[in-house]
Design an enzyme around this catalytic site. Structure first.
Site, PDB file in Angstrom:
ATOM      1  N   ASN A  27      53.550  90.203  58.051  1.00 31.37           N
ATOM      2  CA  ASN A  27      54.381  89.058  58.453  1.00 31.37           C
ATOM      3  C   ASN A  27      53.489  88.120  59.248  1.00 31.37           C
ATOM      4  OD1 ASN A  27      56.207  87.272  59.515  1.00 31.37           O
ATOM      5  ND2 ASN A  27      57.271  88.764  60.808  1.00 31.37           N
ATOM      6  N   TRP A  28      53.082  87.050  58.621  1.00 31.14           N
ATOM      7  CA  TRP A  28      52.159  86.125  59.286  1.00 31.14           C
ATOM      8  C   TRP A  28      52.849  85.261  60.340  1.00 31.14           C
ATOM      9  CZ3 TRP A  28      47.933  83.621  55.632  1.00 31.14           C
ATOM     10  CH2 TRP A  28      47.020  84.622  55.284  1.00 31.14           C
ATOM     11  N   HIS A  68      64.859  88.753  60.773  1.00 31.98           N
ATOM     12  CA  HIS A  68      63.840  89.121  61.761  1.00 31.98           C
ATOM     13  C   HIS A  68      64.372  88.810  63.160  1.00 31.98           C
ATOM     14  CE1 HIS A  68      60.179  89.133  64.122  1.00 31.98           C
ATOM     15  NE2 HIS A  68      59.656  89.871  63.167  1.00 31.98           N
ATOM     16  N   GLU A  96      63.113  87.487  65.642  1.00 31.36           N
ATOM     17  CA  GLU A  96      62.796  86.144  66.156  1.00 31.36           C
ATOM     18  C   GLU A  96      63.764  85.113  65.588  1.00 31.36           C
ATOM     19  OE1 GLU A  96      58.625  86.246  65.163  1.00 31.36           O
ATOM     20  OE2 GLU A  96      58.359  87.795  66.681  1.00 31.36           O
ATOM     21  N   GLY A 134      55.029  92.727  69.085  1.00 34.41           N
ATOM     22  CA  GLY A 134      54.042  91.909  69.795  1.00 34.41           C
ATOM     23  C   GLY A 134      53.685  92.437  71.174  1.00 34.41           C
ATOM     24  N   GLY A 153      52.852  92.565  61.989  1.00 34.94           N
ATOM     25  CA  GLY A 153      52.714  91.168  62.392  1.00 34.94           C
ATOM     26  C   GLY A 153      51.264  90.833  62.687  1.00 34.94           C
ATOM     27  N   GLY A 154      50.890  90.880  63.968  1.00 33.39           N
ATOM     28  CA  GLY A 154      49.561  90.450  64.414  1.00 33.39           C
ATOM     29  C   GLY A 154      48.410  91.008  63.591  1.00 33.39           C
TER      30      GLY A 154
HETATM   31  P1  PGA Z   1      53.769  92.822  65.510  1.00 34.32           P
HETATM   32  O1  PGA Z   1      54.995  92.088  64.776  1.00 34.32           O
HETATM   33  O2  PGA Z   1      53.151  93.765  64.506  1.00 34.32           O
HETATM   34  O3  PGA Z   1      52.840  91.726  65.916  1.00 34.32           O
HETATM   35  O4  PGA Z   1      54.338  93.576  66.660  1.00 34.32           O
HETATM   36  C1  PGA Z   1      55.817  92.763  63.883  1.00 34.32           C
HETATM   37  C2  PGA Z   1      56.901  91.840  63.392  1.00 34.32           C
HETATM   38  O5  PGA Z   1      57.394  91.003  64.167  1.00 34.32           O
HETATM   39  O6  PGA Z   1      57.311  91.915  62.219  1.00 34.32           O
END
Ligand code: PGA
Length: 262
Positions: free
Chosen positions: A10-11, A93, A95, A170, A230-231
């Protein structure tokens, strides 16, 4: 169930066409044998289609509209996403739930639209720190998933669920493999109970601070069908290491049962 582990990157709001090409260059030369896809920002979908088509990498989007088409300025429909060869779309998600006030009902409609367009929705669920500390994880997951179960019925077996505890995203601190296995077992049982869909039919990914160091320990757990990253998915070498761990762990898994979670 498909026993091959699935790695989804997930960019978020990161990346560029140059970065898409860098991943494609690496994936074209040397990539482990696991299913992997990058969910890129919408404007990068054409670049992903052009670059990843000749590699083992697939691609997807990070959100879609709950509407089919029309006067919805700024929205992107599932048909548009599909037009660029995407296989996946992330929906719900945390967010988007937090910053765009998305509801469980809207997320269920998005998942329906995605399936109807031939995309696989990756439905994200997970509790925040306050809910975890208040022993509400089970209740939150049940609430988030029930709308999906009701909306999709028999199609439930065609989606991917991603358990992403909000507190782990994150943070650099992933949930422990024990918590992940237990919670995935709870989700699998819940889906079986409410939808009559065998737990083994739905792939359940874990997401939240997955990196090359912890991926193997997470992916080797029961009920973990893959990871949502993510990261670390922005760094080609890191993503490749996670995919290597996924390829090593790709074997049939036993399913847990009778897991309770408050
Ligand atoms: P992260 O993000 O690996 O940076 O913790 C995961 C995500 O939000 O899908």
């Amino acid at each position: 169930m498909n026993s091959s582990k699935l790695v989804i990157g997930n960019w978020k709001m990161n990346g560029s066409t140059a970065q898409v090409r860098a991943f494609a260059d690496l994936a074209a030369q040397d990539w482990p044998g696991c299913e992997a896809a990058l969910c890129v920002p919408h404007p990068l979908l054409p670049a992903a289609q052009a670059a990843f088509g000749a590699t083992p990498l697939r691609w997807g989007a990070q959100d879609c509209s709950a509407e089919e088409e029309g006067a919805f300025t700024g929205e992107v429909s599932v048909r548009m996403i599909r037009e660029f060869g995407a296989r996946y779309v992330i929906v719900g998600h945390s967010e988007r739930r937090a910053h765009h006030a998305e509801t469980d009902g809207q997320i269920a409609v998005k998942a329906q639209r995605a399936l109807a367009a031939g995309l696989t929705p990756i439905v994200c669920v997970g509790e925040n720190a306050q809910e975890r500390d208040g022993d509400q994880t089970g209740m939150v997951l049940r609430r988030q998933l029930l709308q999906i179960v009701r909306a999709l019925g028999r199609d439930l077996g065609s989606i991917v669920v991603a358990y992403e505890p909000v507190w782990a995203i994150g943070s650099g601190d992933a949930a422990s493999p024990g918590i992940i296995e237990h919670t995935h077992g709870f989700i699998a049982d819940m889906l079986t109970f409410h939808a009559g869909t065998p737990a083994s039919a739905v792939r359940i990914l874990y997401g939240g601070s997955v990196n090359p160091r912890n991926a193997g320990a997470i992916l080797s757990r029961r009920n973990v069908a893959g990871v949502l990253v993510g990261g670390a998915s922005l760094v080609p070498a890191d993503l490749r290491e996670i995919c290597k761990a996924a390829a090593r762990c790709s074997a049939p898994t036993a399913m847990e049962s009778d897991v309770t979670l408050q």
